[in-house]
Structures are given as structure tokens and as C-alpha cells.
Write a protein that holds these residues in place. Structure first.
Motif, PDB file in Angstrom:
ATOM      1  N   GLU A 162       0.988  -1.242   0.025  1.00 53.87           N
ATOM      2  CA  GLU A 162      -0.032  -0.227  -0.141  1.00 53.87           C
ATOM      3  C   GLU A 162       0.902   1.216   0.216  1.00 53.87           C
ATOM      4  N   GLY A 163       0.892   1.873  -1.043  1.00 48.07           N
ATOM      5  CA  GLY A 163       1.579   3.335  -1.166  1.00 48.07           C
ATOM      6  C   GLY A 163       0.908   4.373  -0.733  1.00 48.07           C
ATOM      7  N   THR A 164       1.650   5.654  -0.239  1.00 49.55           N
ATOM      8  CA  THR A 164       0.868   6.663   0.138  1.00 49.55           C
ATOM      9  C   THR A 164       1.111   7.724  -1.015  1.00 49.55           C
ATOM     10  N   ILE A 165       0.070   8.313  -1.221  1.00 51.04           N
ATOM     11  CA  ILE A 165       0.072   9.627  -2.281  1.00 51.04           C
ATOM     12  C   ILE A 165       0.363  10.547  -1.519  1.00 51.04           C
ATOM     13  N   THR A 166       1.691  11.306  -2.004  1.00 52.27           N
ATOM     14  CA  THR A 166       1.990  12.409  -1.358  1.00 52.27           C
ATOM     15  C   THR A 166       2.332  13.408  -2.815  1.00 52.27           C
ATOM     16  N   ARG A 167       2.520  14.743  -2.486  1.00 49.59           N
ATOM     17  CA  ARG A 167       2.812  15.693  -3.472  1.00 49.59           C
ATOM     18  C   ARG A 167       3.926  15.488  -4.401  1.00 49.59           C
ATOM     19  N   TYR A 168       4.847  14.575  -3.818  1.00 46.73           N
ATOM     20  CA  TYR A 168       5.887  14.312  -4.486  1.00 46.73           C
ATOM     21  C   TYR A 168       5.926  12.830  -5.161  1.00 46.73           C
ATOM     22  N   GLY A 169       4.801  12.306  -5.089  1.00 46.22           N
ATOM     23  CA  GLY A 169       4.899  10.955  -5.903  1.00 46.22           C
ATOM     24  C   GLY A 169       4.226   9.731  -4.770  1.00 46.22           C
ATOM     25  N   VAL A 170       3.921   8.429  -5.237  1.00 46.99           N
ATOM     26  CA  VAL A 170       3.501   7.709  -4.375  1.00 46.99           C
ATOM     27  C   VAL A 170       4.798   6.918  -3.932  1.00 46.99           C
ATOM     28  N   VAL A 171       4.619   7.023  -2.506  1.00 48.16           N
ATOM     29  CA  VAL A 171       5.939   6.449  -1.806  1.00 48.16           C
ATOM     30  C   VAL A 171       5.506   5.161  -0.914  1.00 48.16           C
ATOM     31  N   TYR A 172       6.459   4.222  -0.822  1.00 44.43           N
ATOM     32  CA  TYR A 172       6.646   3.004  -0.259  1.00 44.43           C
ATOM     33  C   TYR A 172       7.630   2.891   0.940  1.00 44.43           C
ATOM     34  N   ASP A 173       7.375   2.827   1.837  1.00 45.68           N
ATOM     35  CA  ASP A 173       8.299   2.899   3.071  1.00 45.68           C
ATOM     36  C   ASP A 173       9.208   1.665   3.165  1.00 45.68           C
ATOM     37  N   ASN A 174       9.078   0.760   2.666  1.00 48.98           N
ATOM     38  CA  ASN A 174       9.563  -0.701   2.490  1.00 48.98           C
ATOM     39  C   ASN A 174      10.153  -1.229   3.989  1.00 48.98           C
ATOM     40  N   GLY A 175       9.169  -0.636   4.943  1.00 52.53           N
ATOM     41  CA  GLY A 175       9.635  -1.055   6.185  1.00 52.53           C
ATOM     42  C   GLY A 175      10.632  -0.306   7.017  1.00 52.53           C
ATOM     43  N   MET A 176      10.683   0.960   6.507  1.00 54.32           N
ATOM     44  CA  MET A 176      11.656   1.877   6.990  1.00 54.32           C
ATOM     45  C   MET A 176      11.462   2.234   8.317  1.00 54.32           C
TER      46      MET A 176
END
Length: 257
Positions: A162-176
Motif C-alpha cells: 500500500e503506497g502513500t500518495i504525496t505531492r512528491y509521488g507515491v511512496v512505499y516505505d519498505n519497512g523503513m
């Protein structure tokens, strides 16, 4: 970027514009400007950010807040060393996590590289390759990349996470996990400008793994002014860079038996 700072307790003192990151050669002058407003303390958050110019949008969250000048300068130095991909990762994750605290923003610079940001879905092969690198500490052999199906890797990322839509693109944290390298007091050693050597100084009474370290840097560029890097440099005491200078005696005393 440039930070316009003021003393919130005494707005009648006016404002100063501080270029960030601060060059070592300009550090003393910038501290004098801040001191004239009664701000710029090494430990306290006494600089009111009136406005940023030419800054990354993410940093707008600091406008109207009081900050410590050395923390702000350190964050600027970290971001100044980022490439376009890292800036995208930093801004997207800061947006996703709603980070506004200086400590968290500094720590994010040490962990945002684990995230994957997709701003262009038209080249899934490149997206997949970038994602593979992000999840392998930025390292991969030529053989691994030759055998990698970048498009399939990207599709699996998009479908299974599940990605998160931000103003910079869709971000995937990869468990960060947000780094805790910065404890809010002692800024980690970071080489921003060219220096010949850095030395960490601690008290003998401190444990071996102490974070109470004063970092001393000998500046490489001082040679062009005819100054010896063994005699001139600056120290970072708990984050504050303090210009220092000393001279060796012209003639060493002769030893006699």
C-alpha cells in the motif's frame, strides 16, 4: 537556500538573512549577525524562522518556528549532499510521516534512502531497478541487475504493498524505521566541505561508546590562504562549529644534554 531569522522576543531588532548551509569561512560572520539580534545560541532554539527562500517545500513546516541554528545548518548540509532521488525520498517520507520536528527531520536524512518513490509510472523497468537498490542498501552486483526483471519487480511492489500518495509521488516505505542516530544533543559527524582530517574528542571519564563527542575538522581549503591545516581549522562542539586558530613557535627550543 536562505533563512530569514529574527528574535521573536525582540522583533524590533530586525531580521538577518543566513545562507544555508553556512560555509566554514563565513561561519564567524553569520554568528556575529545572529549575535547582534541576541540569538544564535549553541544549545537553545532561539532563532525564529520568518521565511525560507529557495528552499525545499518540505522545510516550509519550520517557518514560524524557533530553531537551533546549528541543527538547521546541519540539516541544510545533509540535504546539500543529496542527489535528486534522495531529495524525493526525503520529501515524500517527511510528508507521509508528517514530520515537523528538527530532530526527526535530521534523522530522516539517514534513513529515507530505504524508501521507494514513484513519480512516473510509464517506466516500470526503471522503477523496479530503483526499488531493488533501495531495498538492498543501494548495492547490487552487475550479475544481479542483469538477471533482474525490473518491470515485474515494480508490478509486485505496486500490487502487494500500500503506497502513500504525496505531492512528491507515491511512496512505499519498505519497512523503513526512522533512524535515531541524532539524539537531539550531539550532531553526528558529517563531512560537508573538504577537510583533511576529523578528530573526535571526548573526556577520559566517558564510556567508549559515548555520544558526547567534539568533532574537530582541519580544513583543506585553508591551504590556499597560506594557512597550515595543522594549525588552523574549526571545531564542532555539540553541533556548533567554532573557528579556532593557533600558531606554532617559529623556532623550536634547542635541546641540550
Amino acid at each position: 537556500m536562505v533563512a530569514i531569522l529574527k528574535n521573536d522576543d525582540h522583533p524590533e531588532y530586525g531580521e538577518v538573512s543566513i545562507p544555508l548551509p553556512i560555509k566554514a569561512s563565513e561561519y564567524g560572520h553569520c554568528m556575529d549577525l545572529l549575535s547582534s539580534l541576541g540569538i544564535g545560541d549553541a544549545l537553545n532554539k532561539d532563532c525564529q524562522v520568518e521565511e525560507f527562500t529557495r528552499a525545499y517545500p518540505t522545510l516550509r513546516c519550520l517557518e514560524g518556528c524557533k530553531v537551533n541554528i546549528d541543527e538547521l545548518d546541519y540539516l541544510a548540509k545533509r540535504l546539500d549532499g543529496f542527489d535528486a532521488v534522495e531529495v524525493s525520498q526525503f520529501q515524500a517520507m517527511a510528508d507521509k510521516l508528517k514530520l515537523t520536528d528538527m530532530k526527526d527531520l535530521i534523522n530522516l536524512t539517514f534513513s529515507c534512502q530505504q524508501a521507494t518513490v514513484i513519480a512516473d509510472f510509464s517506466d516500470l523497468e526503471s522503477v523496479g531497478r530503483a526499488h531493488y537498490m533501495n531495498t538492498h542498501d543501494g548495492c547490487a552486483s552487475a550479475e544481479e541487475l542483469d538477471n533482474l526483471d525490473g518491470e515485474e519487480t515494480a508490478i509486485l511492489l505496486i500490487e502487494d504493498n500500500e503506497g502513500t500518495i504525496t505531492r512528491y509521488g507515491v511512496v512505499y516505505d519498505n519497512g523503513m524505521q526512522l533512524s535515531q542516530l541524532y539524539d537531539g544533543k550531539n550532531l553526528p559527524c558529517y563531512h560537508h566541505e573538504n577537510d583533511c582530517i576529523s578528530v573526535g574528542l571526548t573526556s577520559r571519564l566517558e564510556p567508549r561508546d559515548t555520544k558526547n563527542i567534539t568533532w574537530v575538522y582541519a580544513q583543506h581549503h585553508m591551504a590556499k590562504y597560506g594557512l597550515s591545516t595543522t594549525d588552523h581549522g574549526y571545531a564542532a562542539r555539540n553541533g556548533q562549529e567554532v573557528i579556532y586558530e593557533y600558531s606554532q613557535p617559529e623556532h623550536e627550543p634547542e635541546m641540550t644534554m
